[in-house]
Write a protein that holds these residues in place. Structure first.
Motif, mmCIF file in Angstrom:
data_model
loop_
_atom_site.group_PDB
_atom_site.id
_atom_site.type_symbol
_atom_site.label_atom_id
_atom_site.label_comp_id
_atom_site.label_asym_id
_atom_site.label_seq_id
_atom_site.Cartn_x
_atom_site.Cartn_y
_atom_site.Cartn_z
ATOM 1 N N UNK A 170 8.934 9.628 1.364
ATOM 2 C CA UNK A 170 8.012 9.741 0.454
ATOM 3 C C UNK A 170 6.624 9.674 1.163
ATOM 4 N N UNK A 171 5.619 10.449 0.323
ATOM 5 C CA UNK A 171 4.347 10.290 0.966
ATOM 6 C C UNK A 171 3.319 9.781 -0.213
ATOM 7 N N UNK A 172 2.701 8.975 -0.011
ATOM 8 C CA UNK A 172 1.485 8.504 -0.893
ATOM 9 C C UNK A 172 0.123 8.784 -0.604
ATOM 10 N N UNK A 173 -0.637 8.917 -1.531
ATOM 11 C CA UNK A 173 -2.081 9.286 -1.386
ATOM 12 C C UNK A 173 -2.937 8.311 -2.291
ATOM 13 N N UNK A 174 -3.967 7.777 -1.606
ATOM 14 C CA UNK A 174 -4.789 6.806 -2.414
ATOM 15 C C UNK A 174 -6.197 7.144 -2.467
ATOM 16 N N UNK A 175 -6.851 6.828 -3.600
ATOM 17 C CA UNK A 175 -8.386 7.076 -3.738
ATOM 18 C C UNK A 175 -9.278 5.827 -3.125
ATOM 19 N N UNK A 176 -8.775 5.471 -1.910
ATOM 20 C CA UNK A 176 -9.519 4.697 -1.292
ATOM 21 C C UNK A 176 -9.240 4.789 0.194
ATOM 22 N N UNK A 177 -10.318 4.473 1.314
ATOM 23 C CA UNK A 177 -9.855 4.695 2.562
ATOM 24 C C UNK A 177 -9.208 3.464 3.258
ATOM 25 N N UNK A 178 -9.284 2.520 2.351
ATOM 26 C CA UNK A 178 -8.437 1.221 2.883
ATOM 27 C C UNK A 178 -7.882 0.547 1.530
ATOM 28 N N UNK A 179 -6.907 0.922 0.839
ATOM 29 C CA UNK A 179 -6.276 0.638 -0.399
ATOM 30 C C UNK A 179 -5.931 -1.004 -0.362
ATOM 31 N N UNK A 180 -5.641 -1.626 0.602
ATOM 32 C CA UNK A 180 -5.006 -3.016 0.755
ATOM 33 C C UNK A 180 -3.678 -2.921 0.107
ATOM 34 N N UNK A 181 -2.743 -3.855 0.689
ATOM 35 C CA UNK A 181 -1.362 -4.046 0.111
ATOM 36 C C UNK A 181 -1.056 -5.438 0.268
ATOM 37 N N UNK A 182 -0.536 -5.887 -1.019
ATOM 38 C CA UNK A 182 -0.148 -7.430 -1.071
ATOM 39 C C UNK A 182 1.321 -7.530 -1.535
ATOM 40 N N UNK A 183 2.165 -8.028 -0.860
ATOM 41 C CA UNK A 183 3.519 -8.035 -1.325
ATOM 42 C C UNK A 183 3.598 -9.311 -1.970
ATOM 43 N N UNK A 184 4.213 -9.122 -3.082
ATOM 44 C CA UNK A 184 4.287 -10.495 -4.077
ATOM 45 C C UNK A 184 5.107 -11.633 -3.424
ATOM 46 N N UNK A 185 6.178 -11.416 -2.885
ATOM 47 C CA UNK A 185 7.038 -12.475 -2.135
ATOM 48 C C UNK A 185 6.186 -12.923 -1.271
ATOM 49 N N UNK A 186 5.776 -12.124 -0.175
ATOM 50 C CA UNK A 186 5.181 -12.641 0.874
ATOM 51 C C UNK A 186 3.780 -13.449 0.497
ATOM 52 N N UNK A 187 3.163 -12.854 -0.274
ATOM 53 C CA UNK A 187 1.835 -13.629 -0.731
ATOM 54 C C UNK A 187 2.214 -15.033 -1.242
ATOM 55 N N UNK A 188 3.320 -15.321 -1.991
ATOM 56 C CA UNK A 188 3.443 -16.650 -2.586
ATOM 57 C C UNK A 188 4.316 -17.343 -1.249
ATOM 58 N N UNK A 189 5.212 -16.831 -0.746
ATOM 59 C CA UNK A 189 6.096 -17.759 0.018
ATOM 60 C C UNK A 189 5.680 -17.814 1.516
ATOM 61 N N UNK A 190 4.921 -16.759 2.158
ATOM 62 C CA UNK A 190 4.513 -17.087 3.618
ATOM 63 C C UNK A 190 3.197 -16.648 3.725
ATOM 64 N N UNK A 191 2.227 -17.226 2.731
ATOM 65 C CA UNK A 191 0.712 -17.153 3.044
ATOM 66 C C UNK A 191 0.358 -18.204 4.226
ATOM 67 N N UNK A 192 -0.698 -17.674 4.920
ATOM 68 C CA UNK A 192 -1.189 -18.611 5.939
ATOM 69 C C UNK A 192 -2.631 -18.938 5.552
ATOM 70 N N UNK A 193 -2.689 -20.499 5.289
ATOM 71 C CA UNK A 193 -1.707 -21.568 5.355
ATOM 72 C C UNK A 193 -0.877 -21.353 4.289
ATOM 73 N N UNK A 194 0.279 -22.047 3.942
ATOM 74 C CA UNK A 194 1.339 -21.814 2.985
ATOM 75 C C UNK A 194 0.573 -22.529 1.596
ATOM 76 N N UNK A 195 1.183 -21.876 0.628
ATOM 77 C CA UNK A 195 0.769 -22.709 -0.484
ATOM 78 C C UNK A 195 1.540 -23.870 -0.672
ATOM 79 N N UNK A 196 0.753 -24.943 -1.417
ATOM 80 C CA UNK A 196 1.553 -26.090 -1.583
ATOM 81 C C UNK A 196 3.028 -25.911 -2.499
#
Length: 221
Positions: A170-196
């Motif tokens: 698949x190919x995706x287009x975005x209406x931003x030059x830098x859309x940013x991506x945050x994976x839910x699982x990684x944001x919660x469990x492997x943030x830096x530093x980790x969430x308490x």
């Protein structure tokens, strides 16, 4: 009259903020602004290359040409073409990505804080969907086939699952030059530093052992 004056600050604030809600990246004030490889200062975007040094090659890229490596725990690879990887996109208010999915591969739940995503399925069959930000957390999901489009609204959690058989592209287009991506699982469990741990235990109703198990598992994806 007194009540009108008391409302003036609120009315001014609404006038300032309302137009911004309908915009993607700010409009460019010149024809182009090719990103400098190593900017000397940090700005909202990137410094421009001297127009006298700009070449036609600055406006082409092969970043989406080759398949990504899907030999990982998710069976998926996302290759971005944004202002970071394709300097000619700087200030143009758009970007793209290539999504390779092995049979059964998953681009896991994630969101783009700065852009709406329009996905075009070039090969395969996907289950795609997004969840609204309302209290009902409404899921909109369906199966799409090659040649079809699907739109993921800005800032909403969404996913793509390859239903097979065989790989999907698949190919995706975005209406931003830098859309940013945050994976839910990684944001919660492997943030830096980790969430308490206590925060995750209470929020997700997990035991301490389950939190640690998930940290170890997700860190390897």
């Amino acid at each position: 009259m007194a009540s009108l004056w008391s409302m003036l600050p609120t009315l001014v604030l609404i006038a300032i903020l309302q137009p911004q809600g309908s915009l993607a990246d700010a409009d460019t004030l010149q024809d182009f602004c090719v990103k400098i490889p190593t900017p000397a200062v940090h700005v909202n975007g990137f410094q421009c290359k001297d127009p006298a040094q700009v070449e036609a090659s600055d406006f082409t890229s092969t970043v989406l040409k080759n398949p990504g490596n899907t030999s990982n725990g998710l069976g998926a690879a996302v290759t971005p073409a944004n202002a970071l990887t394709f300097p000619g996109l700087n200030t143009q208010g758009m970007s793209a990505a290539r999504i390779d999915l092995a049979n059964g591969g998953l681009n896991p739940p994630h969101f783009h804080p700065r852009a709406t995503e329009l996905l075009y399925l070039a090969q395969g069959t996907l289950l795609v969907g997004f969840v609204t930000s309302t209290s009902e957390n409404q899921l909109y999901a369906l199966k799409i086939n090659a040649g079809e489009l699907f739109v993921f609204p800005k800032g909403l959690v969404h996913f793509q699952l390859n239903l097979g058989p065989g790989p999907a592209l698949a190919f995706s287009s975005f209406n931003s030059q830098n859309a940013g991506t945050s994976q839910a699982a990684k944001a919660l469990f492997v943030s830096n530093p980790i969430i308490n741990d206590v925060v995750l235990e209470k929020a997700l109703q997990l035991s301490a052992a389950e939190v640690q198990r998930l940290r170890a598992l997700i860190s390897k994806i």
